[in-house]
Design an enzyme around this catalytic site. Structure first.
Site, PDB file in Angstrom:
ATOM      1  N   ARG A 199       0.868  -1.183   0.000  1.00 10.25           N
ATOM      2  CA  ARG A 199       0.000   0.000   0.000  1.00 10.25           C
ATOM      3  C   ARG A 199       0.901   1.228   0.000  1.00 10.25           C
ATOM      4  O   ARG A 199       1.757   1.379   0.867  1.00 10.25           O
ATOM      5  CB  ARG A 199      -0.944   0.007   1.203  1.00 10.25           C
ATOM      6  CG  ARG A 199      -0.268  -0.088   2.556  1.00 10.25           C
ATOM      7  CD  ARG A 199      -1.265   0.136   3.689  1.00 10.25           C
ATOM      8  NE  ARG A 199      -0.720  -0.226   4.980  1.00 10.25           N
ATOM      9  CZ  ARG A 199       0.045   0.545   5.733  1.00 10.25           C
ATOM     10  NH1 ARG A 199       0.372   1.764   5.303  1.00 10.25           N
ATOM     11  NH2 ARG A 199       0.506   0.130   6.888  1.00 10.25           N
ATOM     12  N   HIS A 214      -2.112   3.313   6.431  1.00  8.35           N
ATOM     13  CA  HIS A 214      -3.018   2.185   6.682  1.00  8.35           C
ATOM     14  C   HIS A 214      -4.468   2.644   6.511  1.00  8.35           C
ATOM     15  O   HIS A 214      -5.254   2.009   5.811  1.00  8.35           O
ATOM     16  CB  HIS A 214      -2.782   1.642   8.087  1.00  8.35           C
ATOM     17  CG  HIS A 214      -3.692   0.525   8.465  1.00  8.35           C
ATOM     18  ND1 HIS A 214      -3.597  -0.731   7.909  1.00  8.35           N
ATOM     19  CD2 HIS A 214      -4.728   0.468   9.340  1.00  8.35           C
ATOM     20  CE1 HIS A 214      -4.525  -1.512   8.417  1.00  8.35           C
ATOM     21  NE2 HIS A 214      -5.240  -0.804   9.288  1.00  8.35           N
ATOM     22  N   TYR A 252       7.339   4.033  10.366  1.00  8.20           N
ATOM     23  CA  TYR A 252       7.715   2.616  10.422  1.00  8.20           C
ATOM     24  C   TYR A 252       8.165   2.038   9.074  1.00  8.20           C
ATOM     25  O   TYR A 252       8.569   0.888   9.000  1.00  8.20           O
ATOM     26  CB  TYR A 252       6.565   1.771  10.988  1.00  8.20           C
ATOM     27  CG  TYR A 252       5.234   1.949  10.268  1.00  8.20           C
ATOM     28  CD1 TYR A 252       4.925   1.233   9.119  1.00  8.20           C
ATOM     29  CD2 TYR A 252       4.283   2.842  10.751  1.00  8.20           C
ATOM     30  CE1 TYR A 252       3.715   1.390   8.473  1.00  8.20           C
ATOM     31  CE2 TYR A 252       3.059   3.019  10.113  1.00  8.20           C
ATOM     32  CZ  TYR A 252       2.781   2.281   8.971  1.00  8.20           C
ATOM     33  OH  TYR A 252       1.584   2.448   8.320  1.00  8.20           O
TER      34      TYR A 252
END
Length: 360
Positions: free
Chosen positions: A259, A263, A273
């Site tokens: 992606r 999120h 991250y």
């Protein structure tokens, strides 16, 4: 024991048809798709990428609510859906709204779903689907049940569901694939492995080398697919569907994808991250770029055709969000009335209270 584990893991090599440059690397696996089919696949991918971009913008404007970005996962989502038939049942996760739209959900209703309006969850007649599941993994057990129902009714159709890599850490995931395997239900379980369950990398969720190998414990077929290769995803899903309707049981498909955005729009920051190097690596594997190169090599796609799809998508989105914005606001009494066939005492009291408020 180590030898046994290694022998199992070695069987799950990534299935691919197109490489990153759009070149065919597996001629024997090329699906039987007409030129028109190939162009329609590209049209849907371009349309969906624009839908994602506009949905992100609409969210920032406050015109949409919860939204899970899809850019980067178009091949995984649309390649698998393209292998389905109208009578098949789709049980999506919250990132899988594109499959619902291409299965027949009107775009304005998809926007109403994001806004939290109950009408966004009401599937039109003939659209075999449930609304996007928010509970991680719950759609897997539901799919096993829907598929078993199809089998008991003698239907030549399948139930397909989707989750991310994080969903495979849920108990519902194992219960769903095990139940479907035990009863030979015509189900297709797709795991879209985009490597991060929000911020948790897949290697911290499981010791398994692949997620596809989890099918072994359930006694069902499993395959790992290049999720940025729309032809490979289509071919794997098509084969899984044929197996299912021929009473050969369910299949677990792991698509290796990515992606490009956060999120969800609910405050996630992927830069905390994910490294820039990793993002750049996956941008080179963009499913639209790869498939575009393939089609251009066959003289089936042009910049003019792509721009036409882009403008079509923008116009459709403009009309759909206008309709969603103008849709009657949801009333509390409507929400309560849709929860139960017979209201319990506490909700009966609340219903009367809100009826009075809404009448003023």
């Amino acid at each position: 024991m180590k030898h046994v584990l290694e022998s199992v893991e070695s069987q799950f090599e990534m299935f691919q048809i197109l490489d990153e440059n759009g070149k065919v690397v597996n001629k024997d696996a090329m699906p039987d798709l007409s030129d028109d089919n190939l162009k329609e696949l590209m049209r849907r991918m371009v349309y969906t990428r624009i839908l994602d971009q506009r949905s992100m913008a609409l969210n920032r404007q406050g015109r949409l609510g919860f939204y899970a970005p899809t850019a980067g996962q178009e091949a995984s989502q649309l390649g698998s859906h393209f292998a389905l038939e109208t009578e098949d049942f789709v049980l999506p996760g919250y990132r899988d709204v594109p499959q619902l739209i291409w299965h027949g959900l009107p775009l304005y209703q998809a926007f109403l779903f994001s806004k939290g309006h109950f009408h966004g969850n009401q599937m039109p007649e003939g659209v075999n689907a449930l609304s996007p599941q928010i509970i991680i993994g719950a759609q897997y057990t539901q799919t096993a049940g829907v598929a078993l129902g199809m089998k008991k009714r003698g239907k030549k159709s399948v139930a397909i569901t989707y989750t991310g890599d994080g969903g495979t850490s849920q108990g519902d995931f194992y219960e769903g694939i095990n139940f479907a395997g035990a009863f030979g239900a015509p189900a297709i379980f797709v795991v879209q492995n985009n490597y991060f369950a929000i911020s948790v990398p897949v290697e911290k969720q499981t010791k398994a080398k692949t997620l596809a190998q989890k099918a072994v414990a359930a006694g069902i077929e499993g395959i790992q697919v290049d999720g940025m290769d729309v032809l490979a995803v289509y071919a794997a899903t098509k084969n899984a569907r044929e197996r299912a309707i021929n009473s050969e049981g369910p299949t677990l498909i792991e698509t290796l994808t990515y992606r490009y955005g956060p999120h969800t729009t609910a405050g996630d920051d992927p830069t905390r991250y994910r490294t820039e190097e990793l993002d750049n690596e996956w941008e080179k594997k963009d499913p639209l770029v790869r498939f575009r190169k393939f089609l251009e090599g066959k003289n089936l796609w042009s910049e003019e055709e792509e721009n036409k799809v882009i403008e079509e998508a923008k116009d459709d989105i403009k009309q759909a969000i206008k309709k969603a914005d103008g849709y009657p606001k949801q009333k509390v009494t409507e929400l309560i009335s849709h929860m139960f066939e017979e209201l319990p005492m506490n909700l009966e009291e609340q219903m009367e209270e809100y009826k009075e408020k809404e009448s003023k």
